[in-house]
Design a protein around this motif. Structure first.
Motif, PDB file in Angstrom:
ATOM      1  N   GLN C  14     -10.090 -28.802 -56.924  1.00 47.22           N
ATOM      2  CA  GLN C  14      -9.641 -27.502 -57.109  1.00 47.22           C
ATOM      3  C   GLN C  14      -8.488 -27.243 -56.356  1.00 47.22           C
ATOM      4  O   GLN C  14      -8.358 -27.518 -55.271  1.00 47.22           O
ATOM      5  N   ASP C  15      -7.710 -26.322 -56.919  1.00 48.53           N
ATOM      6  CA  ASP C  15      -6.779 -25.717 -56.121  1.00 48.53           C
ATOM      7  C   ASP C  15      -5.668 -26.711 -55.563  1.00 48.53           C
ATOM      8  O   ASP C  15      -4.976 -26.516 -54.465  1.00 48.53           O
ATOM      9  N   VAL C  16      -5.192 -27.606 -56.290  1.00 50.86           N
ATOM     10  CA  VAL C  16      -4.312 -28.673 -55.951  1.00 50.86           C
ATOM     11  C   VAL C  16      -3.128 -28.298 -56.835  1.00 50.86           C
ATOM     12  O   VAL C  16      -3.046 -27.928 -58.081  1.00 50.86           O
ATOM     13  N   GLU C  17      -1.875 -28.419 -56.031  1.00 53.30           N
ATOM     14  CA  GLU C  17      -0.529 -28.036 -56.969  1.00 53.30           C
ATOM     15  C   GLU C  17       0.405 -29.485 -56.933  1.00 53.30           C
ATOM     16  O   GLU C  17       0.359 -30.070 -55.985  1.00 53.30           O
ATOM     17  N   GLY C  33      -6.988 -27.910 -52.071  1.00 48.39           N
ATOM     18  CA  GLY C  33      -5.807 -27.364 -51.518  1.00 48.39           C
ATOM     19  C   GLY C  33      -4.554 -28.044 -51.121  1.00 48.39           C
ATOM     20  O   GLY C  33      -3.565 -27.700 -50.446  1.00 48.39           O
ATOM     21  N   VAL C  34      -4.511 -29.336 -51.587  1.00 46.33           N
ATOM     22  CA  VAL C  34      -3.333 -30.133 -51.528  1.00 46.33           C
ATOM     23  C   VAL C  34      -2.096 -29.662 -52.218  1.00 46.33           C
ATOM     24  O   VAL C  34      -2.369 -29.249 -53.259  1.00 46.33           O
ATOM     25  N   VAL C  35      -0.880 -29.697 -51.526  1.00 49.77           N
ATOM     26  CA  VAL C  35       0.144 -29.308 -52.246  1.00 49.77           C
ATOM     27  C   VAL C  35       1.168 -30.483 -52.357  1.00 49.77           C
ATOM     28  O   VAL C  35       1.434 -31.139 -50.955  1.00 49.77           O
ATOM     29  N   ILE C  36       1.546 -30.958 -53.420  1.00 47.34           N
ATOM     30  CA  ILE C  36       2.180 -32.181 -53.647  1.00 47.34           C
ATOM     31  C   ILE C  36       3.611 -31.884 -54.354  1.00 47.34           C
ATOM     32  O   ILE C  36       3.647 -31.262 -55.358  1.00 47.34           O
ATOM     33  N   GLY C  49      -6.479 -35.777 -47.925  1.00 46.54           N
ATOM     34  CA  GLY C  49      -7.398 -34.835 -47.367  1.00 46.54           C
ATOM     35  C   GLY C  49      -7.303 -33.275 -47.611  1.00 46.54           C
ATOM     36  O   GLY C  49      -5.951 -33.021 -48.161  1.00 46.54           O
ATOM     37  N   LYS C  50      -8.048 -32.534 -47.414  1.00 47.27           N
ATOM     38  CA  LYS C  50      -7.835 -31.115 -47.732  1.00 47.27           C
ATOM     39  C   LYS C  50      -6.921 -30.509 -46.858  1.00 47.27           C
ATOM     40  O   LYS C  50      -6.403 -30.707 -45.922  1.00 47.27           O
ATOM     41  N   ASP C  51      -5.972 -29.636 -48.012  1.00 43.88           N
ATOM     42  CA  ASP C  51      -4.865 -28.715 -47.629  1.00 43.88           C
ATOM     43  C   ASP C  51      -3.864 -29.555 -47.020  1.00 43.88           C
ATOM     44  O   ASP C  51      -2.911 -29.017 -46.374  1.00 43.88           O
ATOM     45  N   VAL C  52      -3.597 -31.025 -47.027  1.00 43.08           N
ATOM     46  CA  VAL C  52      -2.512 -31.733 -46.682  1.00 43.08           C
ATOM     47  C   VAL C  52      -1.311 -31.233 -47.624  1.00 43.08           C
ATOM     48  O   VAL C  52      -1.564 -30.924 -48.788  1.00 43.08           O
ATOM     49  N   LYS C  53      -0.104 -31.030 -46.862  1.00 48.43           N
ATOM     50  CA  LYS C  53       1.155 -30.785 -47.678  1.00 48.43           C
ATOM     51  C   LYS C  53       2.003 -32.073 -47.567  1.00 48.43           C
ATOM     52  O   LYS C  53       2.277 -32.627 -46.838  1.00 48.43           O
ATOM     53  N   ILE C  54       2.702 -32.417 -48.904  1.00 47.11           N
ATOM     54  CA  ILE C  54       3.599 -33.284 -49.103  1.00 47.11           C
ATOM     55  C   ILE C  54       4.756 -32.965 -49.966  1.00 47.11           C
ATOM     56  O   ILE C  54       4.542 -32.119 -51.055  1.00 47.11           O
TER      57      ILE C  54
END
Lengths: 165, 165, 165
Positions: C14-17, C33-36, C49-54
């Motif tokens: 959930q909540d992945v961009e 919570g990951v943002v790619i 993993g959770k909330d990693v920003k790429i």
């Protein structure tokens, strides 16, 4: 009693024992005859070979390969992409009988990406740094790092700090 | 004729040739144009890139990554979590044409967790120890270990023992 | 606008961009919570993993493990079987709060099989050779290799060649 969880994509072979509260995540394969204790976490894409014994409270991170002949005590931490072996001189054209055994004692930490050559037992609460190639046994509380791995210090009483030699 | 086995979770792309008696295990992906010989074992979570050629009797352990540009002879042993490369200076923002090729000759063993930098051929029956980073070519029967890998000995006639220099 | 692709075996929480044109391949898991960014390629068997920003334009190869606390800038190349960490002294029996953060700046390359100890930021366009164990921060344009990793040179203006010290 806490619940056991097995992800629907994990493969659990016959005659496997899994303790209460243990969680097994996606794309992981637990082979025949494996015994896993209570409250363990087995991550994603992990392989556990036939008849491996794993104690209580162990955490095995994603991508680690634990082959037949390896035994883990209680509260062992295996980092991600850690690789064990079980034959000293593998050759594709030579059938080799039996495995060289490796015992990982209670409370050991093996860091990310480490490689453990079979037959090298790792003593109680020892700390193997990430990326270490273990080619010799490690005594209790020993701290090893490098390729080939060398003993560089000792874990202190609180289990978390290192006293370097 | 022995039977070929492909696990139901493995992905086999178009135009792949797989020899009699070869087994391909779970979560493994064989890309387009790959040719695999007879009586090979390809473990779990392995990736074989486009057009890779693999000879007869090879064993490729779990988690290994074999990219386009790599060629394996007969009876090659690839340990678990072994990683090949096929570009010398990869950059995300620079498109690079073609691959640097790497030839792994008959009877080679590459130990667990080793990394093979592309363009470094490995000679007949050479033995690459677990955890080695191969940055130079290896001659026939050579034994390499370390990071960067250094030649430390020679495989003896029975293919299993090492004579150290 | 280019199309986003997600393989049917990938798990997206959930909540992945996920940005336009990004591709995510088989057996890969993107946590909550990951943002790619845009136009990234995330290979097979990767864990984010959770909330990693790429950022945009990143390429992450098969089998790499990128845990919470890691941030990737734009056009970062992560080779196959690369392993990050997020705790300095992991112990199975000690619950540790929070993660040690690691920033990988724009244009960095991390080679195959490298291990990055958490807290060691890697500067703009730096080049980490395959098999390196990163135990210290790396400055902009730095070239590191070995175990433990040592700075051996500097990337030149074209982003592809190395000037060795």
């Amino acid at each position: 009693m806490s619940l056991t969880f097995i992800h629907r994509t994990a493969g659990i072979d016959q005659d496997v024992e899994i303790g209460d509260g243990t969680k097994i995540w996606r794309f992981t394969h637990i082979s025949k005859g494996v015994v896993i204790g209570k409250d363990c976490i087995i991550g994603e894409g992990v392989f556990i070979g036939k008849d491996v014994k794993i104690g209580d409270g162990c955490k095995i991170q994603n991508g680690s390969q634990i082959f037949s002949g390896v035994t883990l005590g209680n509260f062992v931490f295996i980092g991600p992409n850690v690789t064990f072996t079980n034959i000293l001189r593998p050759r594709a054209n030579i059938e080799q009988k039996g495995y060289v055994e490796t015992y990982i004692k209670d409370g050991v930490t093996i860091g990310a990406g480490a490689v453990i050559i079979c037959g090298n037992d790792i003593g109680k609460k020892a700390f193997i740094a990430a990326g270490t190639v273990v080619t010799k046994p490690v005594y209790n509380f020993g701290v090893m790092r490098g390729n080939p791995g060398k003993i560089v210090g000792r874990i202190t009483e609180d289990d978390l700090k290192i006293r370097y030699y």
